[in-house]
Write an enzyme that holds these catalytic residues in place. Structure first.
Site, PDB file in Angstrom:
ATOM      1  N   GLY A 139     -13.934  15.326  18.964  1.00 27.72           N
ATOM      2  CA  GLY A 139     -13.967  14.873  17.575  1.00 27.72           C
ATOM      3  C   GLY A 139     -15.428  14.708  17.224  1.00 27.72           C
ATOM      4  CD  GLU A 140     -19.425  14.372  14.744  1.00 28.07           C
ATOM      5  OE1 GLU A 140     -18.912  15.499  14.604  1.00 28.07           O
ATOM      6  OE2 GLU A 140     -20.543  14.202  15.265  1.00 28.07           O
ATOM      7  CB  SER A 141     -19.747  11.713  20.175  1.00 30.05           C
ATOM      8  OG  SER A 141     -20.918  12.273  19.643  1.00 30.05           O
ATOM      9  CB  CYS A 148     -15.469  18.172  23.063  1.00 25.61           C
ATOM     10  SG  CYS A 148     -16.657  19.115  22.112  1.00 25.61           S
ATOM     11  NE  ARG A 200     -23.590  14.164  18.964  1.00 25.40           N
ATOM     12  CZ  ARG A 200     -23.664  13.753  17.711  1.00 25.40           C
ATOM     13  NH1 ARG A 200     -24.587  12.898  17.337  1.00 25.40           N
ATOM     14  NH2 ARG A 200     -22.813  14.213  16.819  1.00 25.40           N
ATOM     15  CB  ILE A 216     -15.315  23.051  18.508  1.00 24.30           C
ATOM     16  CG1 ILE A 216     -14.103  23.979  18.653  1.00 24.30           C
ATOM     17  CG2 ILE A 216     -15.616  22.759  17.038  1.00 24.30           C
ATOM     18  CD1 ILE A 216     -12.791  23.373  18.190  1.00 24.30           C
ATOM     19  NE  ARG A 217     -21.426  20.931  14.753  1.00 26.49           N
ATOM     20  CZ  ARG A 217     -21.584  19.654  14.421  1.00 26.49           C
ATOM     21  NH1 ARG A 217     -20.540  18.883  14.207  1.00 26.49           N
ATOM     22  NH2 ARG A 217     -22.779  19.151  14.302  1.00 26.49           N
ATOM     23  CG  HIS A 232     -11.895  21.218  21.916  1.00 33.78           C
ATOM     24  ND1 HIS A 232     -11.619  19.981  21.394  1.00 33.78           N
ATOM     25  CD2 HIS A 232     -13.178  21.481  21.607  1.00 33.78           C
ATOM     26  CE1 HIS A 232     -12.684  19.503  20.789  1.00 33.78           C
ATOM     27  NE2 HIS A 232     -13.655  20.400  20.902  1.00 33.78           N
ATOM     28  CD  GLU A 237      -8.286  19.245  22.674  1.00 32.62           C
ATOM     29  OE1 GLU A 237      -8.667  19.583  23.811  1.00 32.62           O
ATOM     30  OE2 GLU A 237      -9.076  19.040  21.729  1.00 32.62           O
TER      31      GLU A 237
HETATM   32  N1  GLN Z   1     -20.395  17.904  18.135  1.00 35.51           N
HETATM   33  C1  GLN Z   1     -19.495  16.815  18.366  1.00 35.51           C
HETATM   34  C2  GLN Z   1     -20.218  15.523  18.656  1.00 35.51           C
HETATM   35  O1  GLN Z   1     -21.391  15.519  18.803  1.00 35.51           O
HETATM   36  C3  GLN Z   1     -18.554  17.120  19.485  1.00 35.51           C
HETATM   37  C4  GLN Z   1     -17.716  18.283  19.088  1.00 35.51           C
HETATM   38  C5  GLN Z   1     -16.297  18.193  19.497  1.00 35.51           C
HETATM   39  O2  GLN Z   1     -15.810  17.193  20.045  1.00 35.51           O
HETATM   40  N2  GLN Z   1     -15.605  19.230  19.197  1.00 35.51           N
HETATM   41  O3  GLN Z   1     -19.600  14.501  18.721  1.00 35.51           O
END
Ligand code: GLN
Length: 183
Positions: free
Chosen positions: A46-48, A75, A95, A122-123, A158, A160
């Site tokens: 998600g977004e850390s 992630c 990150r 993903i990123r 990921h 999942e």
């Molecule tokens: N770029 C996200 C972060 O810095 C991590 C990306 C993800 O969990 N898909 O939190």
């Protein structure tokens, strides 16, 4: 086996669905007391920064540090477990470390059983440094993307988001190993 999925932000539903498919009892965790009695916990992607803020706000940060069961971080979850965040895994993580052009990609990973695993990145974060107790379970382009340190399983991708359940099965094995210790 009861597995918690940290459900404050990110891909918690997909993890929960996959774990249920594998026969686990799943609890969505949003409060510290919801960690009681769990055999394992997943910290999803998600977004850390968002997940980090929310767990602090809900008092979950300390509760997760005290949690003794097996933990699986994917992630953003990998970032949160590292030395600079929860400090539970001996990893230094960068990150969003894949350049803009390749910020998100899919690739086949080798788990050692001859069947390639589709890795969805993903990123994704990248491991800058891993301590001596960290074991590498899969690599991409010479860099670790699936790792284990004791009761922790960590993926920069990921698992999942595909239909392949092998990484979650590996986590449930770890949970089983951990719950048998000392019993
Ligand atoms: N770029 C996200 C972060 O810095 C991590 C990306 C993800 O969990 N898909 O939190």
């Amino acid at each position: 086996m009861t597995i918690g999925v940290l459900a404050v932000q990110g891909n918690f539903r997909e993890h929960a669905a996959m774990l249920r498919r594998l026969g686990a009892e799943v609890v969505e965790v949003r409060l510290p007391e919801e960690l009681d009695g769990l055999d394992g916990l997943v910290i999803p992607g998600g977004e850390s920064t968002a997940i980090g803020r929310l767990i602090r706000l809900y008092g979950l940060e300390e509760a997760i540090r005290r949690f003794r069961g097996a933990l699986f971080g994917t992630c953003a979850g990998m970032i949160l477990l590292d030395r600079n965040h929860l400090g539970l895994v001996d990893l230094e993580v960068d990150r969003n470390a894949y350049g803009r052009q390749v910020a998100s990609f899919e690739t086949d990973l080798e788990l050692g059983d001859g069947e390639p695993l589709r890795g969805v990145f993903i990123r994704a974060p990248r491991v800058r440094e891993a301590g001596p107790d960290v074991e590498v379970l899969a690599e991409h382009a010479g860099e670790p993307v699936l790792l284990r340190q004791g009761r922790f399983l960590i993926a920069s991708f990921h698992p999942e988001l595909t239909d392949d359940t092998r990484v979650h099965e590996r986590f449930l094995e770890l949970v089983r190993e951990e719950t048998n210790v000392g019993t």
